[in-house]
Design an enzyme around this catalytic site. Sequence first.
Site, PDB file in Angstrom:
ATOM      1  N   GLY A 289       0.770  -1.240   0.000  1.00 50.26           N
ATOM      2  CA  GLY A 289       0.000   0.000   0.000  1.00 50.26           C
ATOM      3  C   GLY A 289       0.801   1.289   0.000  1.00 50.26           C
ATOM      4  O   GLY A 289       0.313   2.316   0.489  1.00 50.26           O
TER       5      GLY A 289
ATOM      6  N   ARG B  52     -14.667 -15.343  -9.874  1.00 51.20           N
ATOM      7  CA  ARG B  52     -14.289 -13.921  -9.933  1.00 51.20           C
ATOM      8  C   ARG B  52     -15.496 -12.997  -9.849  1.00 51.20           C
ATOM      9  O   ARG B  52     -15.487 -11.988  -9.166  1.00 51.20           O
ATOM     10  CB  ARG B  52     -13.567 -13.623 -11.249  1.00 51.20           C
TER      11      ARG B  52
ATOM     12  N   HIS C 203       0.877   0.819 -13.119  1.00 56.82           N
ATOM     13  CA  HIS C 203       1.646  -0.353 -13.556  1.00 56.82           C
ATOM     14  C   HIS C 203       3.129   0.013 -13.554  1.00 56.82           C
ATOM     15  O   HIS C 203       3.502   1.079 -14.044  1.00 56.82           O
ATOM     16  CB  HIS C 203       1.194  -0.779 -14.955  1.00 56.82           C
TER      17      HIS C 203
ATOM     18  N   GLU D  64      -8.896  -5.643 -21.200  1.00 51.39           N
ATOM     19  CA  GLU D  64      -7.608  -6.296 -21.479  1.00 51.39           C
ATOM     20  C   GLU D  64      -6.595  -5.884 -20.422  1.00 51.39           C
ATOM     21  O   GLU D  64      -6.451  -4.696 -20.116  1.00 51.39           O
ATOM     22  CB  GLU D  64      -7.083  -5.901 -22.873  1.00 51.39           C
TER      23      GLU D  64
HETATM   24  C1  GAR Z   1       3.510  -1.133  -7.326  1.00 48.45           C
HETATM   25  O1  GAR Z   1       4.826  -1.114  -7.828  1.00 48.45           O
HETATM   26  C2  GAR Z   1       2.511  -1.197  -8.452  1.00 48.45           C
HETATM   27  O2  GAR Z   1       2.909  -0.480  -9.589  1.00 48.45           O
HETATM   28  C3  GAR Z   1       2.474  -2.668  -8.742  1.00 48.45           C
HETATM   29  O3  GAR Z   1       2.514  -3.282  -7.482  1.00 48.45           O
HETATM   30  C4  GAR Z   1       3.226  -2.444  -6.578  1.00 48.45           C
HETATM   31  C5  GAR Z   1       2.362  -2.219  -5.368  1.00 48.45           C
HETATM   32  O4  GAR Z   1       3.069  -1.544  -4.381  1.00 48.45           O
HETATM   33  N1  GAR Z   1       1.310  -3.028  -9.476  1.00 48.45           N
HETATM   34  C6  GAR Z   1       1.268  -4.028 -10.356  1.00 48.45           C
HETATM   35  O5  GAR Z   1       2.218  -4.729 -10.598  1.00 48.45           O
HETATM   36  C7  GAR Z   1      -0.069  -4.209 -11.020  1.00 48.45           C
HETATM   37  N2  GAR Z   1       0.070  -5.024 -12.199  1.00 48.45           N
HETATM   38  P1  GAR Z   1       2.312  -0.778  -3.240  1.00 48.45           P
HETATM   39  O6  GAR Z   1       1.336  -1.791  -2.630  1.00 48.45           O
HETATM   40  O7  GAR Z   1       3.397  -0.400  -2.275  1.00 48.45           O
HETATM   41  O8  GAR Z   1       1.604   0.397  -3.841  1.00 48.45           O
END
Ligand code: GAR
Length: 215
Positions: free
Chosen positions: A13, A66, A110, A144
């Site tokens: 988070g 889901r 992302h 997608e």
């Molecule tokens: C972040 O780096 C985010 O971009 C990535 O997960 C991490 C979460 O960190 N998201 C993905 O890979 C989605 N495909 P956080 O919980 O510390 O924000």
Amino acid sequence: MRRRTAILISGRGSNMDALIAAASTPEFPAEIALVASNRPEAAGLARAKSLGIAVAAVDHKIYAGREEFERSLQIVLAAHRIELLCLAGFMRLLTPWFVEQWRGRMLNIHPALLPSYRGLHTHRRALADGVKIHGCTVHFVVPEMDEGPIVAQAAVPVLDRDTEETLAARVLEQEHLIYPRALRLVAAGALRVEGNRVLGAASGAAAALAVPACD
Ligand code: GAR
């Protein structure tokens, strides 16, 4: 009126923290009205609660599929009168049904410069490919995976001494900058979408959404 926004998380988070911090100023056009997680044990959920933000755990493991999970989540979001959704490290694929409920109102972050490196292990793959520029993307969610109109991107250099961890940390620092900026512009209605392109409805908006590589 500030737009009532929910953040969906699955773990740490840190992007959630950045969004909450940005929205803590009264002039920010979105308020974080809910943090929800598909994992009851997500660290971010406890932190949001300690900050006095409403939280909800909708454990995907207890649902048959889901869409059953998402229908429960949708009820929670409706109960909190949520208008905008921010996926922040939310590691569940979403069905077209759910995405359709939130078309144009759901953002994702992302850890790569889309359309390169969709999916997982983006930093490892970028290092293996030897790219010199890497980064992160905030985009509107479409059915997608890791596609959809790009709202904001930031680029970082890939350095010779980088490991997956150091590169991830450099990218994450930029994630924490661009996600609040993107949410600010979306919540303020400062953007319009034309096909795959997100354009500034007001001058200056587009400039805020591209962060060049720097050392
Ligand atoms: C972040 O780096 C985010 O971009 C990535 O997960 C991490 C979460 O960190 N998201 C993905 O890979 C989605 N495909 P956080 O919980 O510390 O924000």
